[in-house]
Design a protein around this motif. Structure first.
Motif, short mmCIF file in Angstrom:
data_model
loop_
_atom_site.label_atom_id
_atom_site.label_comp_id
_atom_site.label_asym_id
_atom_site.label_seq_id
_atom_site.Cartn_x
_atom_site.Cartn_y
_atom_site.Cartn_z
N SER A 1 9.66 31.69 10.06
CA SER A 1 8.30 31.76 9.52
C SER A 1 7.46 30.59 10.03
CB SER A 1 8.33 31.77 7.99
OG SER A 1 9.03 30.64 7.52
N ALA B 1 6.40 31.45 13.55
CA ALA B 1 5.36 32.49 13.54
C ALA B 1 4.01 31.89 13.16
CB ALA B 1 5.75 33.60 12.56
N THR C 1 2.20 35.89 16.20
CA THR C 1 3.12 36.97 16.54
C THR C 1 2.37 38.02 17.35
OG1 THR C 1 2.59 38.04 14.44
CG2 THR C 1 4.62 36.71 14.52
N ARG D 1 5.20 40.99 13.22
CA ARG D 1 4.74 41.10 11.84
C ARG D 1 4.40 42.55 11.53
NH1 ARG D 1 3.40 36.91 8.55
NH2 ARG D 1 3.09 35.30 10.12
N LEU E 1 7.58 39.49 8.23
CA LEU E 1 8.09 39.34 9.60
C LEU E 1 9.39 40.10 9.80
CD1 LEU E 1 7.57 35.46 9.90
CD2 LEU E 1 6.19 37.24 11.03
#
Ligand code: LLP
Length: 422
Positions: free
Chosen positions: A19, A22, A27, A290, A366
């Motif tokens: 996370s 990202a 993403t 995502r 995600l």
């Protein structure tokens, strides 16, 4: 061992929560693990030396040519297998020694030959008679002598996807092995060339040792033959092709492959060159994406994600399946349902997986697609005027964006109206 595992309720790449990556990189993004690249390289090279081989591992750049990935492998001692002037530039930029570079491929241009000879690469793998003639001409014009292998086509079925089979007579690759003695004689007579090596590569994602062994046995026969007629064959290039486990069955361990090599070509006192790509880079990378929408249609449940076929084309092109998992870990008793994982591109082929067994997914969360480190980012495009996907390299608890996402505006900048439209 995988370097992508759940901790504290979410998936990590080594010691970094996905996370966090990202958030920093956006993403979709490819994430590579330094430890996984290192492990794969070390296992491959270790298996060859355990089998008593004098091996040189020339990583096949086509699998993943990000310069940070190449640098990681070059630091471990890897050479490179390149198939274009562009890949040659990358290998050199990443610090691979020129003499550890092999140039493969069926369509080398004169400019690429000059570039490679100037750089001082270790070996050219020749795939046709006109190519042999042109390389001789170019080398002589540069007062150079270059080591060459004839890439032979052993007519062995690799038993893999038809689009990545290369060792059958009807494939465009290599020269018929039965004609090889004649071609070595020609190479010796042309000048500028030192025919000191034999090369073979029968396909990619092989899941059995048997076709390799059959091909290598034919190569061994040829080496014996060439040596008995006076050629100084010092190197044997066995290509790449060892498969990985995409979740659909385990390929042979690298030790079994190494033993097949030792059984067939182990007694020649040759340097044995390997060109693994997928084995090194595949399991070392994942694609993080995502969920844009969770769409419950009449008969299917779709997770529409922000990655698409332009970012990872393997499912559309080879019917490949990349195991998909949520980044946020679910409890063991969470309900599991069927999902179709699809991208936003306007084609039905833009489907990553159908009937994928996953827990309930929510917009904004995600997902990862595993084993996407090889033939992922390198095959990405900007179809549908989407951005070119970003790449991140993780090392322990550190990570770096090693390819920025390239936005559509960048590509727009290369286009222009025709003169009469201005
Ligand atoms: N050497 C030569 C001459 C090759 O043609 C290849 C792959 C390799 C080495 C590396 O093979 P590997 O170890 O990665 O199997 N895009 C396809 C794979 C194409 C392979 C082309 N040649 C895919 O996504 O499955």
């Amino acid at each position: 061992m995988t370097h992508f595992s759940y901790r504290n309720g979410e998936l990590y790449a080594e010691d970094v929560p996905l996370s966090r990556i990202a958030e920093a990189a956006g993403t979709p993004v490819y994430v590579y693990s330094t430890a996984a690249l290192t492990d794969a390289y070390t296992q491959f090279a270790g298996a060859m030396s355990d089998a008593g081989l004098n091996a040189r591992v020339c990583y096949a750049l086509k699998a993943n040519s990000n310069i940070a990935v190449i640098r990681t492998l070059a630091d471990l001692g890897a050479g490179a297998d390149v198939v274009s002037g562009g890949e040659l530039e990358r290998a050199l930029a990443a610090g691979v020694a020129a003499e550890d570079i092999v140039f493969s491929g069926v369509g080398k241009t004169e400019a690429e030959m000059r570039q490679s000879i100037s750089a001082g690469i270790g070996q050219f793998n020749i795939e046709s008679v006109p190519e042999l003639e042109l390389l001789s001409k170019v080398a002589r014009s540069m007062n150079a002598e270059v080591d060459i292998a004839i890439r032979v086509n052993p007519d062995v079925d690799a038993i893999t996807h038809r689009k990545i089979t290369t060792g059958k007579q009807e494939n465009k690759f290599g020269l018929d092995i039965t004609r090889a003695p004649e071609l070595y004689a020609k190479a010796r007579d042309l000048g500028g060339l030192r025919p000191v090596s034999v090369a073979v590569h029968i396909g990619s994602q092989l899941t059995s040792v048997t076709p390799f062994e059959a091909a290598f046995a034919r190569v061994a026969e040829l080496v014996r033959d060439l040596r008995s007629t006076g050629y100084d064959i010092r190197k044997i290039d066995l290509g790449g092709g060892l498969g990985i486990d995409y979740g659909d069955g385990a390929p042979p361990p690298v030790s079994a492959y190494a033993q097949a090599v030792a059984r067939t070509v182990g007694d020649f006192d040759c340097e044995v060159i390997f060109e693994p790509g997928r084995y090194i880079a595949g399991p070392a990378g994942i694609l993080v994406t995502r969920v844009i929408y969770a769409k419950e249609a009449e008969v299917r449940r779709f997770a529409i994600v922000d990655a698409a076929m332009n970012d990872l084309i393997r499912p559309a092109m080879y019917d490949a399946v990349h195991r998909t998992e949520p980044v946020r870990e679910r409890s063991r008793d969470a309900e599991i349902v069927d999902w179709d994982i699809v991208g936003p591109v306007c084609e039905t082929g833009d489907t990553f997986a159908s009937g994928c067994r996953l827990p309930h997914l929510e917009a904004g969360e995600l997902l990862v697609m595993r084993d996407a480190g090889a033939y992922g980012a390198v095959m990405s495009s900007v179809y549908n005027s989407r951005a070119l996907v970003a790449e991140v390299l993780v090392n322990g608890d550190d990570f770096a964006i090693v390819r920025e996402r390239q936005e559509p505006a960048t590509f727009l900048g290369y286009e222009t109206f025709a003169g009469w439209q201005k």
